[in-house]
Write a protein that holds these residues in place. Structure first.
Motif, PDB file in Angstrom:
ATOM      1  N   LEU A  63      -9.717  45.697   8.694  1.00 54.11           N
ATOM      2  CA  LEU A  63      -8.174  46.163   8.639  1.00 54.11           C
ATOM      3  C   LEU A  63      -7.599  44.892   8.050  1.00 54.11           C
ATOM      4  O   LEU A  63      -6.735  45.009   7.128  1.00 54.11           O
ATOM      5  N   LEU A  64      -7.959  43.729   8.481  1.00 53.15           N
ATOM      6  CA  LEU A  64      -7.410  42.319   7.996  1.00 53.15           C
ATOM      7  C   LEU A  64      -7.653  42.286   6.432  1.00 53.15           C
ATOM      8  O   LEU A  64      -6.606  41.915   5.593  1.00 53.15           O
ATOM      9  N   VAL A  65      -8.926  42.603   6.073  1.00 50.87           N
ATOM     10  CA  VAL A  65      -8.986  42.367   4.601  1.00 50.87           C
ATOM     11  C   VAL A  65      -8.285  43.525   3.700  1.00 50.87           C
ATOM     12  O   VAL A  65      -7.665  42.997   2.821  1.00 50.87           O
ATOM     13  N   LYS A  66      -8.103  44.585   4.192  1.00 44.72           N
ATOM     14  CA  LYS A  66      -7.309  45.616   3.554  1.00 44.72           C
ATOM     15  C   LYS A  66      -6.048  45.308   3.621  1.00 44.72           C
ATOM     16  O   LYS A  66      -5.142  45.512   2.546  1.00 44.72           O
ATOM     17  N   MET A  67      -5.614  44.598   4.641  1.00 48.11           N
ATOM     18  CA  MET A  67      -3.980  44.665   4.824  1.00 48.11           C
ATOM     19  C   MET A  67      -3.529  43.318   4.296  1.00 48.11           C
ATOM     20  O   MET A  67      -2.606  43.498   3.492  1.00 48.11           O
ATOM     21  N   ASN A  68      -4.510  42.327   4.132  1.00 48.02           N
ATOM     22  CA  ASN A  68      -4.059  41.246   3.182  1.00 48.02           C
ATOM     23  C   ASN A  68      -4.704  41.267   1.910  1.00 48.02           C
ATOM     24  O   ASN A  68      -4.634  40.175   1.062  1.00 48.02           O
ATOM     25  N   HIS A  69      -5.300  42.184   1.372  1.00 47.57           N
ATOM     26  CA  HIS A  69      -5.818  42.377  -0.117  1.00 47.57           C
ATOM     27  C   HIS A  69      -6.710  41.389  -0.277  1.00 47.57           C
ATOM     28  O   HIS A  69      -6.571  40.619  -1.471  1.00 47.57           O
ATOM     29  N   SER A  70      -7.616  40.964   0.887  1.00 46.33           N
ATOM     30  CA  SER A  70      -8.530  39.716   0.356  1.00 46.33           C
ATOM     31  C   SER A  70      -9.583  40.077  -0.459  1.00 46.33           C
ATOM     32  O   SER A  70     -10.236  41.238  -0.542  1.00 46.33           O
TER      33      SER A  70
END
Ligand code: SAH
Ligand code: MG
Length: 220
Positions: A49-56
């Motif tokens: 989720l965090l990778v997707k949300m933050n576009h990492s």
């Protein structure tokens, strides 16, 4: 050890998590059977989720083990690259084997060595840092990787509740006293400005930290 949420609730919530590619799922089962301490399923979903949300797009991982979490990150998208550090040669070799097996050498760069040393000369910058290694050194890893963090980046640390020891002395054996003290200091540190953190009681405890660049201005 300490169970953070009701066991039935946890089972139910985990049952809703969609699994990965068959190959990654196989590696999860194999690693768990061999007692390799890979990320828990709920932690894995939060990381996704965090990778997707933050576009990492670029990830620095401290603690590769057999490469499970690196491969998980790489499977999120073909445009994601992972640099991962591992000091234990046997693990590093297994990781290299798995990364080649999964044909992800183009996305994952595994580096052999002690993270404390490697980070000192690391110049590349990243959107996300994932700390999942020797618990006594989290603060050192965190401070060393700050220079490698892109603006708007996030630092995530796994196992911060150390099976409940961080929460209560009741769970702390003599031999784990120092690690526990260091972990508590780390959590205090990441909860002070300019850092803003949340600590989630999922898996073995996961902290998520951002840097508030204008923390002082905002409070005036
Ligand atoms: N992130 C992996 C699990 C890592 S387990 C996954 O979820 O799939 C922790 C790993 O960190 C172990 O393999 C251990 O050898 C490594 N490690 C511990 N301290 C380290 C250090 N100082 N430098 C590099 N690797 C370290
Ligand atoms: Mg972990």
């Amino acid at each position: 050890m300490m169970q953070f949420i009701n066991e039935n609730a946890q089972k139910y919530l985990i049952s809703m998590i969609k699994s990965n590619s068959d190959a990654l799922e196989e590696l999860r089962v194999k690693s768990e059977n061999e007692n390799v301490p890979i990320i828990h399923r709920d932690v894995e979903n939060m990381l996704k989720l965090l990778v997707k949300m933050n576009h990492s797009k670029s990830i620095l991982e401290i603690g590769t083990a057999v490469g499970y979490s690196s491969l998980m990150f790489a499977e999120i998208g073909a445009d994601i690259t992972v640099t991962t550090l591992e000091r234990y040669e046997k693990m590093y070799e297994k990781a290299i084997f798995n990364i080649e097996l999964f044909k992800k050498s183009n996305q994952i760069n595994a580096i052999f060595g002690n993270a404390g040393d490697l980070l000192k000369s690391m110049e590349k910058t990243f959107d996300l840092v994932f700390i999942d290694a020797a618990k006594s050194h989290y603060r050192e890893f965190f401070e060393l990787s700050l220079k490698n963090l892109n603006k708007g980046g996030v630092i995530i640390s796994d196992n911060v509740l150390f099976k409940g020891r961080t929460v209560s002395d009741e769970y702390v054996e003599r031999r784990n006293k120092t690690i526990t003290r260091n972990m508590r200091n780390y959590l205090d540190f990441i909860n002070e400005p300019p850092f803003f953190s949340v600590i989630l009681p999922i898996g073995d405890g996961l902290s998520i930290t951002i840097i508030e660049e204008d923390a002082n201005e905002k409070n005036q």
